[in-house]
Write a protein that holds these residues in place. Structure first.
Motif, PDB file in Angstrom:
ATOM      1  N   GLY A  71       0.795  -1.230   0.000  1.00 30.93           N
ATOM      2  CA  GLY A  71       0.000   0.000   0.000  1.00 30.93           C
ATOM      3  C   GLY A  71       0.823   1.274   0.000  1.00 30.93           C
ATOM      4  O   GLY A  71       0.412   2.283   0.570  1.00 30.93           O
ATOM      5  N   VAL A  72       1.974   1.247  -0.663  1.00 28.19           N
ATOM      6  CA  VAL A  72       2.856   2.411  -0.661  1.00 28.19           C
ATOM      7  C   VAL A  72       3.084   2.987  -2.057  1.00 28.19           C
ATOM      8  O   VAL A  72       4.029   3.752  -2.255  1.00 28.19           O
ATOM      9  N   LEU A  73       2.230   2.649  -3.014  1.00 36.22           N
ATOM     10  CA  LEU A  73       2.439   3.098  -4.391  1.00 36.22           C
ATOM     11  C   LEU A  73       2.521   4.615  -4.535  1.00 36.22           C
ATOM     12  O   LEU A  73       3.199   5.109  -5.431  1.00 36.22           O
ATOM     13  N   GLY A  74       1.880   5.360  -3.674  1.00 33.87           N
ATOM     14  CA  GLY A  74       1.903   6.819  -3.783  1.00 33.87           C
ATOM     15  C   GLY A  74       2.975   7.492  -2.954  1.00 33.87           C
ATOM     16  O   GLY A  74       3.081   8.721  -2.951  1.00 33.87           O
ATOM     17  N   SER A  75       3.787   6.733  -2.251  1.00 38.52           N
ATOM     18  CA  SER A  75       4.818   7.313  -1.391  1.00 38.52           C
ATOM     19  C   SER A  75       5.886   8.021  -2.211  1.00 38.52           C
ATOM     20  O   SER A  75       6.303   7.524  -3.266  1.00 38.52           O
ATOM     21  N   GLY A  76       6.335   9.154  -1.706  1.00 38.45           N
ATOM     22  CA  GLY A  76       7.327   9.958  -2.417  1.00 38.45           C
ATOM     23  C   GLY A  76       8.608   9.208  -2.702  1.00 38.45           C
ATOM     24  O   GLY A  76       9.155   9.283  -3.814  1.00 38.45           O
TER      25      GLY A  76
END
Length: 149
Positions: A71-76
């Motif tokens: 669930g980290v696809l949008g992490s910078g």
């Protein structure tokens, strides 16, 4: 499932990207030292780069699957890592592999190899390796991570 994907991703990175970085780094000195008739080492190093670059496609595929599972696809840090990975792949495809082929052709045709050509190739290889090292550090440090590491 996340641990399995992450393990496969890390193993793929070690097995696929490691040989490319080493072989690509060894190629310019091998070309400089090759006698016109002795292109075997340089040709082998180029083949390692080509084959493992293809195997390396599994690294971002497994990385995307792992990131989705975590669930980290949008992490910078991940977006930056993806961009750096794409840049590294672009440098390998556009600059490193074609220049290796060009230099091998010159050796096979018994032409002299220009030292500036090998220096430029070494520069592109260094940038490729630096990008992968940066991605590795980002994957370990993960700015903003809640792991506390």
């Amino acid at each position: 499932m996340t641990k399995i994907l992450l393990s496969l991703h890390v193993l793929a990175a070690i097995v696929a990207v490691g040989p490319v970085t080493v072989a690509a780094s060894m190629f310019p000195p091998a070309v400089r030292q090759a006698a016109p008739a002795g292109v075997g080492t340089a040709a082998l190093l180029h083949r390692i780069c080509r084959v493992y670059a293809k195997v390396g496609l599994t690294v971002p595929l497994l990385g995307f699957a792992t990131a989705a599972a975590m669930g980290v696809l949008g992490s910078g840090w991940l977006v930056i890592s993806i961009a750096l990975t794409a840049a590294a792949a672009g440098i390998l495809i556009a600059f490193v592999l074609p220049r290796q082929e060009e230099l091998l052709g010159q050796l096979r045709d018994e032409q002299g190899v220009d030292r500036r050509s090998t220096a430029r190739l070494a520069m592109f290889t260094g940038v490729f390796n630096l990008l992968w090292a940066t991605v590795t550090v980002l994957m370990i440090v993960r700015p903003g991570s809640t792991t506390g590491a």
